[in-house]
Scaffold this active site. Structure first.
Site, PDB file in Angstrom:
ATOM      1  N   SER A 156       0.867  -1.163   0.000  1.00 34.90           N
ATOM      2  CA  SER A 156       0.000   0.000   0.000  1.00 34.90           C
ATOM      3  C   SER A 156       0.914   1.227   0.000  1.00 34.90           C
ATOM      4  O   SER A 156       2.001   1.196  -0.561  1.00 34.90           O
ATOM      5  CB  SER A 156      -0.928  -0.034   1.217  1.00 34.90           C
ATOM      6  OG  SER A 156      -1.798   1.075   1.229  1.00 34.90           O
ATOM      7  N   TYR A 183      -4.477   7.679  -7.107  1.00 38.11           N
ATOM      8  CA  TYR A 183      -3.447   6.874  -6.453  1.00 38.11           C
ATOM      9  C   TYR A 183      -3.890   6.512  -5.034  1.00 38.11           C
ATOM     10  O   TYR A 183      -3.765   5.360  -4.601  1.00 38.11           O
ATOM     11  CB  TYR A 183      -2.134   7.648  -6.419  1.00 38.11           C
ATOM     12  CG  TYR A 183      -0.986   6.886  -5.777  1.00 38.11           C
ATOM     13  CD1 TYR A 183      -0.487   5.723  -6.363  1.00 38.11           C
ATOM     14  CD2 TYR A 183      -0.400   7.339  -4.595  1.00 38.11           C
ATOM     15  CE1 TYR A 183       0.563   5.025  -5.791  1.00 38.11           C
ATOM     16  CE2 TYR A 183       0.655   6.651  -4.014  1.00 38.11           C
ATOM     17  CZ  TYR A 183       1.136   5.497  -4.614  1.00 38.11           C
ATOM     18  OH  TYR A 183       2.176   4.801  -4.043  1.00 38.11           O
ATOM     19  N   LYS A 187      -4.331   2.763  -3.394  1.00 40.29           N
ATOM     20  CA  LYS A 187      -3.534   2.311  -2.256  1.00 40.29           C
ATOM     21  C   LYS A 187      -4.412   1.971  -1.052  1.00 40.29           C
ATOM     22  O   LYS A 187      -4.093   1.058  -0.281  1.00 40.29           O
ATOM     23  CB  LYS A 187      -2.505   3.372  -1.893  1.00 40.29           C
ATOM     24  CG  LYS A 187      -1.423   3.586  -2.955  1.00 40.29           C
ATOM     25  CD  LYS A 187      -0.493   2.385  -3.077  1.00 40.29           C
ATOM     26  CE  LYS A 187      -0.743   1.512  -4.268  1.00 40.29           C
ATOM     27  NZ  LYS A 187       0.234   0.385  -4.358  1.00 40.29           N
TER      28      LYS A 187
END
Length: 317
Positions: A156, A183, A187
């Protein structure tokens, strides 16, 4: 558990006392940066590493040094995997399943960061499709190769603090796209995947955990201009009472191998780790760079993401 290692620990320090002879490890993204270092550190201690990569020729060049450092029966083989294509993901999984060789650890390391708006081969937003959905299908298909005592380590990022997942609009069809917002969603999805995978498999002795490697300048930042990268680093340096320091690649890969091979399984299973320890849960805006946001380890959120992911990929696990 966490006192021995920390933010400055390297892969070699974390693994110094281990003999990994006979263990098999799948590492995605083993053609650059953290993936190459992870493969090197494991193969140097006797593990057989299967590196899953998009570009085999590039990976052969990038891992030449890895092959020179193998020891105690360790080795490296490369297989083709394009996480942005579910056809490629399924072909990779089918080939590994056909061989029938089990894995002790899968490290889901590959990914993209802050990419411009685009879509995978299957029409998913690039970052969510590559970072989450590609790994979602791959690891679930390979689950039969994970025996009792095995682990999954999903990379992550502290970038999860930029955004929770949006299960109503995962492909930004109605939401304004921002590279770091996308993003952040991907994650967060990586962390939530570990939570739900761990819940589903822990009774048979297979555990999953998510890790934040730290700030490392690798090919992951290739979509960012130098000005954008400098601004991000300045923001991170200003955050937190202890400030911020970029990690070396061996320091960045340390938490992955710590979570996969060193930390007690019950301590890290279903958790989010950073700097070679389980991260505290912290609320806050994006300026709070450490710890994990509650939404990224929430079981209900994880279950909902799993169901949405199955719907998107057209496959039930």
């Amino acid at each position: 558990m966490s006192g021995q290692f920390g933010a400055a620990s390297t892969t070699d320090e974390v693994l110094a006392s281990l003999d990994l002879s006979g263990q098999r490890v799948l590492v995605t993204g083993a053609s650059a940066g953290l993936g190459v270092e992870t493969a090197r550190a494991l193969a140097a201690r006797g593990a057989h590493v299967v590196g899953a990569v998009r570009d085999l020729a590039k990976a052969e060049r990038a891992t030449a040094e890895v092959r020179t450092q193998t020891a105690n029966g360790g080795g490296l083989e490369l297989v083709e995997l394009d996480l942005a294509s579910l056809a490629s993901v399924r072909a990779c999984a089918e080939a590994l399943l056909a061989k029938g060789e089990t894995f002790d650890v899968i490290i889901a390391n590959a990914g993209v960061m802050a990419a411009p708006f685009g879509h995978t081969t299957d029409g998913f937003e690039t970052q969510f499709g590559t970072n989450h959905l590609g790994h979602f299908v791959l690891i679930n298909r390979l689950a039969p190769l994970l025996k009792a005592g095995s682990r999954v380590v999903a990379l992550s990022s502290a970038g999860h603090r930029f955004a929770n997942v949006d299960l109503d609009d995962p492909n930004f069809e109605t939401t304004e796209y921002t590279p770091f917002g996308a993003y952040g969603r991907s994650k967060t999805a990586n962390a939530l995947f570990a939570v739900e995978f761990d819940r589903r498999h822990r009774e048979r002795g297979v555990r999953a955990t998510a890790v934040h490697p730290g700030g490392i300048q690798t090919e992951l930042s290739r979509h960012m201009s130098q000005a954008d990268l400098d601004a991000l680093i300045a923001q991170l340096e200003a955050a937190g009472p202890a400030g911020f320091q970029m990690k070396t690649i061996p320091q960045g890969a340390a938490t992955s191998v710590w979570a996969g091979f060193v930390a007690p399984a019950d301590a890290v299973g279903g958790r989010y780790c950073e700097d070679c320890h389980v991260a505290p849960v912290k609320e806050g805006d994006v300026s709070v760079r450490d710890g994990v946001r509650p939404y990224a380890i929430d079981p209900a959120n994880a279950a909902a993401l799993w169901a949405k992911s199955e719907e998107m990929v057209g496959e039930t696990f």
